[in-house]
Motif scaffolding. Structure first.
Motif, PDB file in Angstrom:
ATOM      1  N   ASP A  67       0.800  -1.220   0.000  1.00  0.00           N
ATOM      2  CA  ASP A  67       0.000   0.000   0.000  1.00  0.00           C
ATOM      3  C   ASP A  67       0.838   1.279   0.000  1.00  0.00           C
ATOM      4  O   ASP A  67       0.309   2.383  -0.077  1.00  0.00           O
ATOM      5  CB  ASP A  67      -0.922   0.020   1.225  1.00  0.00           C
ATOM      6  N   CYS A  68       2.143   1.109   0.127  1.00  0.00           N
ATOM      7  CA  CYS A  68       3.043   2.273   0.280  1.00  0.00           C
ATOM      8  C   CYS A  68       3.137   3.062  -1.032  1.00  0.00           C
ATOM      9  O   CYS A  68       3.332   2.488  -2.101  1.00  0.00           O
ATOM     10  CB  CYS A  68       4.427   1.783   0.699  1.00  0.00           C
ATOM     11  N   LEU A  69       3.006   4.410  -0.945  1.00  0.00           N
ATOM     12  CA  LEU A  69       3.107   5.281  -2.124  1.00  0.00           C
ATOM     13  C   LEU A  69       4.545   5.698  -2.406  1.00  0.00           C
ATOM     14  O   LEU A  69       4.809   6.398  -3.376  1.00  0.00           O
ATOM     15  CB  LEU A  69       2.273   6.555  -1.909  1.00  0.00           C
ATOM     16  N   ARG A  70       5.454   5.337  -1.519  1.00  0.00           N
ATOM     17  CA  ARG A  70       6.882   5.677  -1.654  1.00  0.00           C
ATOM     18  C   ARG A  70       7.101   7.188  -1.639  1.00  0.00           C
ATOM     19  O   ARG A  70       7.978   7.707  -2.320  1.00  0.00           O
ATOM     20  CB  ARG A  70       7.468   5.064  -2.927  1.00  0.00           C
ATOM     21  N   CYS A  71       6.274   7.900  -0.888  1.00  0.00           N
ATOM     22  CA  CYS A  71       6.380   9.360  -0.859  1.00  0.00           C
ATOM     23  C   CYS A  71       7.435   9.849   0.122  1.00  0.00           C
ATOM     24  O   CYS A  71       7.914  10.981   0.008  1.00  0.00           O
ATOM     25  CB  CYS A  71       5.026   9.980  -0.505  1.00  0.00           C
ATOM     26  N   ALA A  73       6.994  10.437   3.364  1.00  0.00           N
ATOM     27  CA  ALA A  73       6.485  11.271   4.467  1.00  0.00           C
ATOM     28  C   ALA A  73       6.936  10.715   5.815  1.00  0.00           C
ATOM     29  O   ALA A  73       7.302  11.458   6.731  1.00  0.00           O
ATOM     30  CB  ALA A  73       4.960  11.352   4.411  1.00  0.00           C
ATOM     31  N   CYS A  74       6.938   9.371   5.936  1.00  0.00           N
ATOM     32  CA  CYS A  74       7.332   8.751   7.209  1.00  0.00           C
ATOM     33  C   CYS A  74       8.774   9.115   7.559  1.00  0.00           C
ATOM     34  O   CYS A  74       9.083   9.466   8.699  1.00  0.00           O
ATOM     35  CB  CYS A  74       7.152   7.232   7.154  1.00  0.00           C
ATOM     36  N   LEU A  75       9.636   9.081   6.550  1.00  0.00           N
ATOM     37  CA  LEU A  75      11.048   9.407   6.767  1.00  0.00           C
ATOM     38  C   LEU A  75      11.192  10.851   7.230  1.00  0.00           C
ATOM     39  O   LEU A  75      11.954  11.158   8.145  1.00  0.00           O
ATOM     40  CB  LEU A  75      11.831   9.185   5.464  1.00  0.00           C
ATOM     41  N   ALA A  76      10.422  11.737   6.599  1.00  0.00           N
ATOM     42  CA  ALA A  76      10.520  13.155   6.944  1.00  0.00           C
ATOM     43  C   ALA A  76      10.021  13.419   8.367  1.00  0.00           C
ATOM     44  O   ALA A  76      10.547  14.302   9.049  1.00  0.00           O
ATOM     45  CB  ALA A  76       9.716  13.983   5.941  1.00  0.00           C
ATOM     46  N   HIS A  77       9.019  12.663   8.802  1.00  0.00           N
ATOM     47  CA  HIS A  77       8.423  12.960  10.107  1.00  0.00           C
ATOM     48  C   HIS A  77       9.101  12.245  11.267  1.00  0.00           C
ATOM     49  O   HIS A  77       8.961  12.665  12.414  1.00  0.00           O
ATOM     50  CB  HIS A  77       6.937  12.594  10.089  1.00  0.00           C
ATOM     51  N   CYS A  78       9.800  11.141  11.007  1.00  0.00           N
ATOM     52  CA  CYS A  78      10.353  10.351  12.112  1.00  0.00           C
ATOM     53  C   CYS A  78      11.543  11.060  12.747  1.00  0.00           C
ATOM     54  O   CYS A  78      12.491  11.435  12.063  1.00  0.00           O
ATOM     55  CB  CYS A  78      10.801   8.978  11.626  1.00  0.00           C
ATOM     56  N   ARG A  79      11.494  11.223  14.072  1.00  0.00           N
ATOM     57  CA  ARG A  79      12.603  11.869  14.774  1.00  0.00           C
ATOM     58  C   ARG A  79      13.552  10.862  15.396  1.00  0.00           C
ATOM     59  O   ARG A  79      14.454  11.238  16.135  1.00  0.00           O
ATOM     60  CB  ARG A  79      12.050  12.766  15.859  1.00  0.00           C
ATOM     61  N   CYS A 108       4.303   8.507  12.238  1.00  0.00           N
ATOM     62  CA  CYS A 108       4.258   8.078  10.829  1.00  0.00           C
ATOM     63  C   CYS A 108       2.916   7.430  10.496  1.00  0.00           C
ATOM     64  O   CYS A 108       2.378   7.611   9.407  1.00  0.00           O
ATOM     65  CB  CYS A 108       5.425   7.130  10.526  1.00  0.00           C
ATOM     66  N   VAL A 109       2.381   6.675  11.463  1.00  0.00           N
ATOM     67  CA  VAL A 109       1.092   6.009  11.265  1.00  0.00           C
ATOM     68  C   VAL A 109       0.009   7.052  10.998  1.00  0.00           C
ATOM     69  O   VAL A 109      -0.790   6.925  10.074  1.00  0.00           O
ATOM     70  CB  VAL A 109       0.721   5.175  12.523  1.00  0.00           C
ATOM     71  N   GLU A 110       0.043   8.106  11.808  1.00  0.00           N
ATOM     72  CA  GLU A 110      -0.965   9.157  11.727  1.00  0.00           C
ATOM     73  C   GLU A 110      -0.831   9.963  10.427  1.00  0.00           C
ATOM     74  O   GLU A 110      -1.824  10.349   9.824  1.00  0.00           O
ATOM     75  CB  GLU A 110      -0.789  10.083  12.943  1.00  0.00           C
ATOM     76  N   LEU A 111       0.414  10.215  10.003  1.00  0.00           N
ATOM     77  CA  LEU A 111       0.636  11.153   8.904  1.00  0.00           C
ATOM     78  C   LEU A 111       0.839  10.482   7.551  1.00  0.00           C
ATOM     79  O   LEU A 111       0.998  11.165   6.540  1.00  0.00           O
ATOM     80  CB  LEU A 111       1.824  12.072   9.232  1.00  0.00           C
ATOM     81  N   CYS A 112       0.808   9.154   7.503  1.00  0.00           N
ATOM     82  CA  CYS A 112       0.972   8.462   6.217  1.00  0.00           C
ATOM     83  C   CYS A 112      -0.240   8.744   5.333  1.00  0.00           C
ATOM     84  O   CYS A 112      -1.366   8.417   5.707  1.00  0.00           O
ATOM     85  CB  CYS A 112       1.113   6.957   6.443  1.00  0.00           C
TER      86      CYS A 112
END
Lengths: 314, 275
Positions: A67-71, A73-79, A108-112
């Motif tokens: 289901d991943c869009l490869r965008c 976003a998770c990488l950008a948000h994870c601290r 990441c779960v919330e913002l994916c």
């Protein structure tokens, strides 16, 4: 009910050897091992496990690749540097989550945008209620690279308290973890007293000073004992003076004695294995702690029972 | 090359081994003291400190005038650091793990973050060794955040040695998780063996290359050696139980000076591991 927590700051100074001997000497105590990620007390107390409990705490993020869009976003948000991207360009890269780095924060779960990240509960270990020849014991095993060791410590202490209340036992003796971080804080908050076991080395002295500050920060009365004191008598003196100046009370010295290691190799507490100098000193130490605890009018126990003495010096 | 020194059990000699490695290495070396709860390397190296930087973590602050009381931040927060009081979000900063989620999802923009200091990193140098020390402030629980700050100073051109905290939980994992090799220091006692097995489980789960150093090699019994043989784990070095080592350590002296020949042993170990 009183709860004595054995700490050290620096590891390997003899916390567990002292705790195991106290377990053998105490009457009517519950024993707890709060060093949940390197628990050793069971190796000398040989507990028979009576009940096992799964320790679930928190969640971990797992990306569903289909289901991943490869965008990214998770990488950008994870601290927590937990999202890993393979070498390809954004849009084509594969993103995965390193469970050893995931804090389970859920951002990441919330913002994916594709809601492609699952968030299952995480099993972090087990805790046990056991019987030893010296009384009941609560201990635990954190899963390798497990998260939430502080919460597991709190679980162990809570279970020990409940057991003490149920069986009318007056004392809880807790073998604590090294350091001053999360699991140590979880071990000392609300305890009746701390016994800090240290050794006469520059690192022993340095680390003890941090533990004493921590105990003071959480307002727990603290006793200090120097183990292997005769390795460096001058350093022992210096540590004891430093301890008194920090508001702790010096309660004893344990000499270097090969019987301590021999007892461990034979799976016994020192006082059950030997009548030598270290065993004698530990007996004396326990006696002194018991006497100051009972004689104290400055009770710190949470239910009005006689407690361990306050950190004021006589 | 990132070489981590870890142990499981505390007090087995991690710092001693990390220092000996740093002092034996030929070429530029950087030592990162990641035992931020109880950092000790500086006690032995006594470096000139030339820089000190605070380690801060962002924590949220709520603008009550903008908060509409929807509670989405509290629902997201896995650390129970947000409560709703009289329909307004209230933050407990000491519980916050600084994930930043609440500020990102607040629909009215009522949450922003401020930096809170939880420790510091010191940079020093001595004897050709660059020492970077992490220091967690007393009463702060979040050791991994300080460890990550220390690890930002890994030098790609240097041999970087990481002195890990004991144990096998998040602080140890944060230190060793990306190391090229992990040296597990143990002692030949039941506690040493038991905690070595836990550490081995952990580094295996992390997929790290690793090997073992046995300290105080004749102090206990032969079970650690047997275990390593059965598991095919290389034992790189056995450091003897030697009163000169214990006394040098107790004074804060480095043990290489106390025992001739040890430097050669560590050079050989480094050459093996760096291969």
């Amino acid at each position: 009910m009183t709860e004595l927590v054995i700490l050290s700051g620096k590891g390997g100074t003899g916390k567990t050897s002292v705790t195991a001997s106290f377990a053998a000497l105490a009457q009517n105590a519950v024993i707890a091992d709060a060093d949940v990620d390197a628990a050793d007390l069971h190796l000398v107390l040989n507990p028979e496990i009576q009940s096992r409990h799964d320790f679930r705490s928190g969640h971990e993020a797992i990306i569903r690749q289909e289901d991943c869009l490869r965008c990214g976003a998770c990488l950008a948000h994870c601290r927590f540097e937990a999202v890993q991207m393979d070498g390809k360009a954004a849009g084509e890269a594969t993103f995965t989550i390193d469970p050893s780095a995931c804090e389970g924060c859920g951002v990441c779960v919330e913002l994916c945008p594709a809601e492609a990240i699952d968030f299952p509960e995480r099993s972090c270990g087990e805790w046990y209620v056991s019987q030893t020849r010296y009384g009941p014991m609560v201990h635990a095993r954190l899963r390798p690279s497990g998260e939430n060791s502080g919460k597991l410590v709190t679980q162990v202490r809570t279970a020990a308290r409940q057991l003490a209340e149920r069986d009318g036992r007056e004392r809880i003796i807790v073998d604590g973890p090294p350091g001053i971080g999360c699991p140590v804080i979880a071990s000392v908050t609300g305890a009746s007293a701390v016994l800090a076991v240290t050794e006469p080395t520059v690192s022993g002295a340095h680390d003890l000073s941090r533990v004493l500050k921590l105990a003071k920060h959480f307002d727990v009365p603290t006793f200090v004992c120097v183990n292997k004191w005769d390795i460096n008598p001058a350093m022992t003196e210096q540590i004891e003076q430093q301890a008194v100046a920090a508001g702790a009370r010096v309660v004893g010295r344990i000499p270097y004695d090969r019987a301590v290691t021999a007892a461990q190799v034979n799976g016994l507490p020192v006082v059950a294995y030997s009548t030598g100098p270290a065993a004698q000193s530990i007996r004396q130490l326990w006696e002194d702690l018991r006497i100051v605890g009972q004689a104290s009018s400055l009770s710190v126990a949470n239910n009005g029972q006689p407690g361990w003495l306050s950190h004021q010096n006589p | 090359m990132k070489l981590a020194v870890a142990s499981g059990k505390g007090g087995t000699g991690k710092t001693t081994v990390a220092l000996c490695l740093a002092l034996s290495a030929e070429g530029p070396v950087r030592l990162l003291d990641c035992d931020v709860e109880e950092p000790n390397c500086h006690l032995f190296l006594k470096p000139q400190i030339h820089r000190r930087e605070p380690v801060t973590v962002p924590v949220p602050v709520v603008d009550a005038a903008k908060c509409n009381g929807c509670g989405k931040c509290r629902q997201l927060c896995q650390s129970n650091a947000i409560a709703m009081l009289k329909s307004k979000a209230v933050i407990f900063p000491e519980l916050c793990h600084s994930c930043g989620g609440c500020a990102k999802i607040c629909p009215t923009g009522a949450i922003h973050e401020v930096e809170r200091e939880i420790g510091f990193v010191e940079h020093g140098a001595t004897n050709g060794i660059e020492l970077v020390t992490g220091n967690l402030n007393i009463g702060q629980p979040l050791a991994p955040a300080v460890i990550r700050a220390v690890k930002r100073h890994v030098a790609p051109t240097h041999l970087t040695i990481l002195d890990s905290p004991p144990g096998t939980s998040c602080a140890m994992v944060a230190t060793v998780r990306d190391a090229d090799h992990v040296l597990l220091v143990t002692e030949p006692t039941p506690f040493g063996l038991h905690d070595l097995k836990l550490a081995v489980d952990t580094v295996r789960e992390l997929g790290r290359s690793f090997s073992v150093v046995i300290n105080r090699a004749d102090a206990g019994d032969g079970r650690v050696v047997d275990y390593c043989r059965t598991e095919n784990i290389p034992v790189r070095l056995q450091i003897p139980e030697d009163r000169r080592i214990a006394e040098a350590y107790s004074r804060g002296a480095t043990v290489l000076a106390a025992v001739p020949g040890l430097r050669e042993d560590f050079r050989r170990l480094l050459a093996e591991v760096l291969e």
